[in-house]
Scaffold this motif. Structure first.
Motif, PDB file in Angstrom:
ATOM      1  N   PHE A   1       1.568   0.936  -4.234  1.00  0.00           N
ATOM      2  CA  PHE A   1       1.222  -0.487  -4.512  1.00  0.00           C
ATOM      3  C   PHE A   1       1.391  -0.604  -6.075  1.00  0.00           C
ATOM      4  O   PHE A   1       1.884  -1.718  -6.718  1.00  0.00           O
ATOM      5  CB  PHE A   1       0.014  -1.025  -3.885  1.00  0.00           C
ATOM      6  N   LEU A   2       0.665   0.309  -6.947  1.00  0.00           N
ATOM      7  CA  LEU A   2       0.797   0.356  -8.465  1.00  0.00           C
ATOM      8  C   LEU A   2       2.215   0.379  -8.917  1.00  0.00           C
ATOM      9  O   LEU A   2       2.701  -0.137  -9.661  1.00  0.00           O
ATOM     10  CB  LEU A   2       0.013   1.636  -8.904  1.00  0.00           C
ATOM     11  N   SER A   3       3.042   1.286  -8.099  1.00  0.00           N
ATOM     12  CA  SER A   3       4.444   1.387  -8.721  1.00  0.00           C
ATOM     13  C   SER A   3       5.087   0.249  -8.469  1.00  0.00           C
ATOM     14  O   SER A   3       6.079  -0.410  -9.335  1.00  0.00           O
ATOM     15  CB  SER A   3       5.179   2.591  -8.043  1.00  0.00           C
ATOM     16  N   LYS A   4       4.962  -0.506  -7.102  1.00  0.00           N
ATOM     17  CA  LYS A   4       5.464  -1.735  -6.673  1.00  0.00           C
ATOM     18  C   LYS A   4       5.259  -2.872  -7.850  1.00  0.00           C
ATOM     19  O   LYS A   4       6.026  -3.711  -8.096  1.00  0.00           O
ATOM     20  CB  LYS A   4       5.426  -2.140  -5.296  1.00  0.00           C
ATOM     21  N   SER A   5       3.668  -2.813  -8.111  1.00  0.00           N
ATOM     22  CA  SER A   5       3.306  -4.007  -8.946  1.00  0.00           C
ATOM     23  C   SER A   5       3.880  -3.822 -10.347  1.00  0.00           C
ATOM     24  O   SER A   5       4.403  -4.907 -11.179  1.00  0.00           O
ATOM     25  CB  SER A   5       2.093  -4.063  -9.265  1.00  0.00           C
ATOM     26  N   LEU A   6       4.131  -2.685 -10.863  1.00  0.00           N
ATOM     27  CA  LEU A   6       4.739  -2.200 -12.112  1.00  0.00           C
ATOM     28  C   LEU A   6       5.959  -2.641 -12.296  1.00  0.00           C
ATOM     29  O   LEU A   6       6.761  -2.983 -13.260  1.00  0.00           O
ATOM     30  CB  LEU A   6       4.260  -0.930 -12.703  1.00  0.00           C
ATOM     31  N   PHE A   7       6.640  -2.189 -11.165  1.00  0.00           N
ATOM     32  CA  PHE A   7       8.403  -2.708 -11.249  1.00  0.00           C
ATOM     33  C   PHE A   7       8.321  -4.324 -11.136  1.00  0.00           C
ATOM     34  O   PHE A   7       9.404  -4.671 -11.717  1.00  0.00           O
ATOM     35  CB  PHE A   7       8.785  -2.166  -9.943  1.00  0.00           C
ATOM     36  N   ASP A   8       7.639  -5.074 -10.550  1.00  0.00           N
ATOM     37  CA  ASP A   8       7.734  -6.440 -10.687  1.00  0.00           C
ATOM     38  C   ASP A   8       7.339  -7.078 -11.802  1.00  0.00           C
ATOM     39  O   ASP A   8       7.747  -8.321 -11.999  1.00  0.00           O
ATOM     40  CB  ASP A   8       6.939  -6.994  -9.190  1.00  0.00           C
TER      41      ASP A   8
ATOM     42  N   PHE B   1       2.823  -9.259  -1.118  1.00  0.00           N
ATOM     43  CA  PHE B   1       1.800  -7.968  -0.838  1.00  0.00           C
ATOM     44  C   PHE B   1       0.785  -8.057   0.437  1.00  0.00           C
ATOM     45  O   PHE B   1       0.933  -7.318   1.465  1.00  0.00           O
ATOM     46  CB  PHE B   1       1.094  -7.264  -1.807  1.00  0.00           C
ATOM     47  N   LEU B   2       0.237  -9.352   0.343  1.00  0.00           N
ATOM     48  CA  LEU B   2      -0.771  -9.333   1.428  1.00  0.00           C
ATOM     49  C   LEU B   2      -0.139  -9.608   2.780  1.00  0.00           C
ATOM     50  O   LEU B   2      -0.594  -9.155   3.903  1.00  0.00           O
ATOM     51  CB  LEU B   2      -1.902 -10.449   0.991  1.00  0.00           C
ATOM     52  N   LEU B   3       0.802 -10.637   2.739  1.00  0.00           N
ATOM     53  CA  LEU B   3       1.468 -11.254   3.904  1.00  0.00           C
ATOM     54  C   LEU B   3       2.204  -9.889   4.503  1.00  0.00           C
ATOM     55  O   LEU B   3       2.330  -9.773   5.785  1.00  0.00           O
ATOM     56  CB  LEU B   3       2.149 -12.175   3.590  1.00  0.00           C
ATOM     57  N   GLY B   4       2.765  -9.296   3.512  1.00  0.00           N
ATOM     58  CA  GLY B   4       3.563  -7.796   4.106  1.00  0.00           C
ATOM     59  C   GLY B   4       2.950  -6.843   4.632  1.00  0.00           C
ATOM     60  O   GLY B   4       3.109  -5.955   5.500  1.00  0.00           O
ATOM     61  N   CYS B   5       1.339  -6.707   4.027  1.00  0.00           N
ATOM     62  CA  CYS B   5       0.462  -5.777   4.916  1.00  0.00           C
ATOM     63  C   CYS B   5       0.138  -6.041   6.193  1.00  0.00           C
ATOM     64  O   CYS B   5      -0.133  -5.477   7.178  1.00  0.00           O
ATOM     65  CB  CYS B   5      -0.697  -5.551   4.114  1.00  0.00           C
TER      66      CYS B   5
END
Length: 140
Positions: A72-79, A127-131
């Motif tokens: 999740f950190l990598s996805k957040s940093l990428f976005d 992210f929340l809805l995807g989880c």
């Protein structure tokens, strides 16, 4: 084209209180549409890829390839660059076309930071809805 539409102002009626109320309502409507635009754009751009990657993530997580936090950190940093650049581009155009009477650097920074925070909120909701949901149709 949209900026030219927003640049048009309501006609002056001569009644100062009515004109001020109309301007306040116009600006509030503009902010509402900008917040919806930023939230929806960030939410859907995060939700769709995340739901497609969810089975792969769950399989790799079950195999203990990596933990959830680094993912999740990598996805957040990428976005993060997209969460900053897109609201910045939109806010520069919209602010100077529509709010030209209130031009000050402090108000412009508040405007930009509000849109960036809104884009961050939309990404977090994606992210929340995807989880929570495993199907894209259900999540929408």
């Amino acid at each position: 084209m949209w900026c030219l539409f927003l640049y048009t102002k309501p006609a002056n009626t001569g009644n100062k209180e009515s004109d001020e109320l109309r301007n306040v309502q116009t600006i509030c409507g503009l902010f509402m549409f900008l917040v919806l635009n930023q939230t929806s754009g960030a939410l859907y751009s995060t939700l769709y890829p995340f739901i497609l990657e969810r089975p792969v993530f769950l399989r790799e997580y079950a195999n203990k390839s990596y933990k959830a936090l680094p993912y999740f950190l990598s996805k957040s940093l990428f976005d993060l660059p997209f969460q900053i650049i897109m609201p910045l581009c939109i806010s520069v155009v919209i602010y100077f076309f529509t709010l030209h009477e209130q031009q000050s650097f402090e108000k412009f920074l508040i405007f930009i930071l509000t849109l960036i925070a809104t884009a961050g909120y939309g990404t977090s909701m994606g992210f929340l809805l995807g989880c929570i949901f495993d199907n894209l149709a259900t999540a929408m």
